[in-house]
Design an enzyme around this catalytic site. Sequence first.
Site, short mmCIF file in Angstrom:
data_model
loop_
_atom_site.label_atom_id
_atom_site.label_comp_id
_atom_site.label_asym_id
_atom_site.label_seq_id
_atom_site.Cartn_x
_atom_site.Cartn_y
_atom_site.Cartn_z
NE ARG A 282 20.73 -2.02 -8.97
CZ ARG A 282 19.59 -1.38 -9.05
NH1 ARG A 282 19.11 -1.01 -10.22
NH2 ARG A 282 18.91 -1.08 -7.96
CB ALA A 283 26.15 0.30 -14.80
#
Length: 718
Positions: A282-283
């Site tokens: 997700r980062a």
Amino acid sequence: MTTAHNTTSPQYPFTAVVGMDDLRLALLLNAVSPAVGGVLVRGEKGTAKSTAVRALSALMPAVDVVGGCRFACAPTAPDPGCPDGPHGTGPVEHRPTRMVELPVGASEDRLVGALDIERALSEGVKAFEPGLLADAHRGILYVDEVNLLHDHLVDLLLDAAAMGASYVEREGVSVRHAARFLLVGTMNPEEGELRPQLLDRFGLTVEVAASREPDQRVEVVRRRLAYDADPAGFAARWAGDEDELRGRIAEARELLPRVTLGDRALRQIAATCAAFEVDGMRADIVMARTATALAAWAGRTDVAEEDVRQAALLALPHRRRRNPFDAPGLDEDKLDETLEEFRGTDEDPAPGTDGDDDPDPDGPDGGGPGGGDGPEGGHPPQEGGPEEAPLPPETGLPHQQDGEAPPTPQAPEQPEPEPRPQGGASGEKPAVGATEPFRTRRLDVPGLGEGADGRRSRARTAHGRTTGARRPRGALGKLHLAATVQAAAPHQKARGRRGTGLVVRRDDLREAVREGREGNLVLFVVDASGSMAARKRMSAVKGAVLSLLLDAYQRRDKIGMITFRGSDADLALPPTSSVEAGAARLAQLPTGGRTPLSEGLLKAHEVLRIERMRDPSRRALLVVVTDGRATGAPGAGRAAGGPLARASRAARLLAADGTAAVVVDCEAGPVRLGLAGELARDLQGTVITLDELRADSVSALVRTVQGTRTTHGNRKAA
């Protein structure tokens, strides 16, 4: 409460907010690209966090919704599963973007909506009253003090954020509706941290703190007083700047689809996330979306290295935390090294650059429109490189140790001792570091409580396994279907039942009684006297307390800490939800002097008495970390008036109040006096050794803290 705009007075203008450049930039990037995923604002109280967030709604573009739809369906693409659907051709409403506020104490039904169970059972219809998630669809969901939100509400938010939809289910009757929103939260870290799962759902995070510059503080006060005196006039003076910023957001939104994210930028993003060991992917995705939004905000169609760097500073700090004692933030030198390493790996440089020899290829104009100059009128500075425009120190984001931001505890292994002399103390020794924390046994409070949801002791809660049924007390909660049918069945003939439908009346409804877990107040009483001062021994004790603090964080407890040494006891940490504050106080704890055990226990009795008045439903667990020795004023040992006798009386006072207690015996050496066991007997609690505290210890069976009198030697080993 749902808020679109303040109907009584104009909203404080976004452009009138002084300073806080990181916060304003993060909010504006989400206005440009809602796919970034929202903002978490961390900072001390009184820093205008809520003011800035609420002002954002006035800058968001208006939306078109299907007329009369309670779920804000878009006319061009209505939700096929909308409870108000299906939608045909009809009127279209053009309305401002809503900002919905979720109160910390909201109920589950208020958040997700509620079904009319009586009509569902008797008429077979889905009578549904929408909740806040429905109101927030295609808008902003704002949670003030998000770190204090109850666990079950956090779970619902996580589900809705992950699926873009909300599901309401009551005993087989279910309703689904779309729930896609921009999640914005504010919190004061001193009051406790967020669960990692929810923390990761926020796209960006910023740290805010009040400026220490007198001129800036004067301007803040001047503007606030002017707004309070004449809200309409103040808003009118800033209307031009608001319109200009609103127009710029619209331009950036229009430009966003044309922004190119090149291979070099993608490699830099991936390398940065890998270098900082963030969990999951997700980062990387958030960084890519943020860098693209930064380029669009700067008026460029290509993503530059400065965009990647700024995106990392906004998207990664909160994703690097491995436990609640880690300080958020990034090592900027490491970040620059990573970007430098992958600077020249793009095989196809963007048109107009000088290729790999160009150390900073930003396009033919060296950065594009708005690359370094910010607009006038209080707008955030635009996308100049970080070297030209470093982040302001008051945000605290890249500069955690500037001495001005709210204290964030460092890793306990490297404390910065701040010895504090105490009356009567002698031979004080500086603080020592703690050993590595470990997984501890679960220590429970006996009986069945009714406190706040948590993960420690048994309690009657709104969630958990069903143990029975009862008549509703107020609004119906969780329906107990079998008990409801059983209550209605004997009356069907008298009610004139016809056909297969069940005739259900209000008096027939039964709600489920559920048993789950509650959070407790864990009050630590830590012996810091000279008898505990051997460096290796105190390191082990601190490691044990640190492990218990981590356990308290995971079980959603409040914690407090009392230390005693010299001639008195000190409330080192008043009861709070911030376990990292407890870790910081523990790291700075010096040792030495006499052992005023009775004073420590009496201080605990006073703290617990006050907490019972503040929060009667939250039960307490007293954890005394000591070797049981007691020294002090005149009187010898166990003689009347001696230190051991006084400690015994103080312990019996706590036992008389029904306080659940456990004594962690820190006595070491071949000859042991067993004083900790005697203390546990007086407390009517349990004694365990440091070794038995470990969950993986052979002797560490999970045992409930006994509420009845125990004797030393009554411990069991597995």
